[in-house]
Design a protein around this motif. Structure first.
Motif, PDB file in Angstrom:
ATOM      1  N   PHE A  82      -7.540  -8.071  -0.368  1.00  0.00           N
ATOM      2  CA  PHE A  82      -6.230  -8.355  -0.945  1.00  0.00           C
ATOM      3  C   PHE A  82      -6.273  -8.536  -2.465  1.00  0.00           C
ATOM      4  O   PHE A  82      -5.528  -7.883  -3.196  1.00  0.00           O
ATOM      5  N   GLU A  83      -7.133  -9.428  -2.946  1.00  0.00           N
ATOM      6  CA  GLU A  83      -7.153  -9.734  -4.392  1.00  0.00           C
ATOM      7  C   GLU A  83      -7.499  -8.504  -5.232  1.00  0.00           C
ATOM      8  O   GLU A  83      -6.858  -8.230  -6.243  1.00  0.00           O
ATOM      9  N   ALA A  84      -8.525  -7.775  -4.812  1.00  0.00           N
ATOM     10  CA  ALA A  84      -8.940  -6.584  -5.564  1.00  0.00           C
ATOM     11  C   ALA A  84      -7.837  -5.530  -5.546  1.00  0.00           C
ATOM     12  O   ALA A  84      -7.594  -4.851  -6.553  1.00  0.00           O
ATOM     13  N   THR A  85      -7.156  -5.404  -4.417  1.00  0.00           N
ATOM     14  CA  THR A  85      -6.092  -4.408  -4.290  1.00  0.00           C
ATOM     15  C   THR A  85      -4.897  -4.796  -5.148  1.00  0.00           C
ATOM     16  O   THR A  85      -4.313  -3.948  -5.838  1.00  0.00           O
ATOM     17  N   GLU A 106       6.077  -0.511  -5.042  1.00  0.00           N
ATOM     18  CA  GLU A 106       6.348  -0.565  -3.600  1.00  0.00           C
ATOM     19  C   GLU A 106       5.077  -0.916  -2.829  1.00  0.00           C
ATOM     20  O   GLU A 106       5.101  -1.743  -1.922  1.00  0.00           O
ATOM     21  N   LYS A 107       3.975  -0.265  -3.208  1.00  0.00           N
ATOM     22  CA  LYS A 107       2.698  -0.524  -2.532  1.00  0.00           C
ATOM     23  C   LYS A 107       2.248  -1.971  -2.761  1.00  0.00           C
ATOM     24  O   LYS A 107       1.754  -2.620  -1.847  1.00  0.00           O
ATOM     25  N   LEU A 111       1.816  -4.861   0.067  1.00  0.00           N
ATOM     26  CA  LEU A 111       0.573  -5.629   0.177  1.00  0.00           C
ATOM     27  C   LEU A 111       0.879  -7.123   0.217  1.00  0.00           C
ATOM     28  O   LEU A 111       0.385  -7.844   1.079  1.00  0.00           O
ATOM     29  N   ILE A 112       1.716  -7.573  -0.714  1.00  0.00           N
ATOM     30  CA  ILE A 112       2.055  -8.998  -0.802  1.00  0.00           C
ATOM     31  C   ILE A 112       2.789  -9.459   0.459  1.00  0.00           C
ATOM     32  O   ILE A 112       2.581 -10.576   0.931  1.00  0.00           O
ATOM     33  N   ASP A 113       3.596  -8.558   1.038  1.00  0.00           N
ATOM     34  CA  ASP A 113       4.322  -8.881   2.275  1.00  0.00           C
ATOM     35  C   ASP A 113       3.433  -8.813   3.510  1.00  0.00           C
ATOM     36  O   ASP A 113       3.905  -9.040   4.629  1.00  0.00           O
ATOM     37  N   GLY A 116       0.901  -3.871   3.540  1.00  0.00           N
ATOM     38  CA  GLY A 116       0.198  -2.796   2.833  1.00  0.00           C
ATOM     39  C   GLY A 116      -1.288  -2.783   3.116  1.00  0.00           C
ATOM     40  O   GLY A 116      -1.860  -3.744   3.629  1.00  0.00           O
ATOM     41  N   GLN A 117      -1.902  -1.658   2.781  1.00  0.00           N
ATOM     42  CA  GLN A 117      -3.342  -1.494   2.981  1.00  0.00           C
ATOM     43  C   GLN A 117      -4.117  -2.060   1.794  1.00  0.00           C
ATOM     44  O   GLN A 117      -3.689  -1.955   0.649  1.00  0.00           O
ATOM     45  N   THR A 118      -5.286  -2.598   2.104  1.00  0.00           N
ATOM     46  CA  THR A 118      -6.213  -3.006   1.041  1.00  0.00           C
ATOM     47  C   THR A 118      -6.998  -1.776   0.591  1.00  0.00           C
ATOM     48  O   THR A 118      -6.988  -0.735   1.274  1.00  0.00           O
ATOM     49  N   LEU A 119      -7.689  -1.895  -0.516  1.00  0.00           N
ATOM     50  CA  LEU A 119      -8.545  -0.798  -0.981  1.00  0.00           C
ATOM     51  C   LEU A 119      -9.560  -0.416   0.094  1.00  0.00           C
ATOM     52  O   LEU A 119      -9.811   0.761   0.328  1.00  0.00           O
TER      53      LEU A 119
END
Length: 138
Positions: A82-85, A106-107, A111-113, A116-119
């Motif tokens: 999450f953080e890196a993404t 949007e991405k 992610l925050i919601d 979304g996908q992480t890296l």
């Protein structure tokens, strides 16, 4: 960095070691050294990573059957989580052009919601989109 070629079925085996990196640029360095041994350019983007998985650039050719083992994948899952993404998307937004800021926002929002996908998940999806590559998370 390992590359073994099994003689029976000509499947190439290669290893990405999550212990060798802790961020996306380190991941690019690792896959460049593992998959692009004698090539004169290095992976520096998600698109570039996808491109080398087609083969013909480094240690395997187009259509070769490849077994890719990702050692210490749980460490990478955290490192590229999450953080890196979030930071990845925020940096692209700050940079602006040539990036599609609306799409990236949007991405980031997804992610925050929690949708979304992480890296890490994006990288897994890229690898799994190549039918000739078998991914083993170790």
């Amino acid at each position: 960095m390992e590359l073994n070629i099994s003689n029976n079925n000509k499947q190439k085996m290669t290893v990405i070691n999550g212990g060798h990196f802790f961020d996306l640029s380190g991941f690019y360095e690792e896959v460049s050294s593992v998959l692009m041994k004698d090539a004169d350019w290095k992976v520096g983007s998600l698109d570039g990573f996808n491109d080398i998985l087609y083969g013909g650039f480094g240690v395997f050719e187009n259509g070769d059957t490849v077994q890719l083992t990702w050692k210490e994948s749980q460490k990478s899952k955290q490192d590229l989580g999450f953080e890196a993404t979030k930071e990845f998307y925020e940096n692209k937004i700050k940079q602006g052009k040539p990036f599609n800021i609306e799409l990236i926002q949007e991405k980031l929002d997804e992610l925050i919601d929690g949708k979304g996908q992480t890296l890490f998940e994006i990288l897994i999806e890229i690898i799994e989109s190549h039918q000739n590559i078998t991914l083993i998370l170790d």
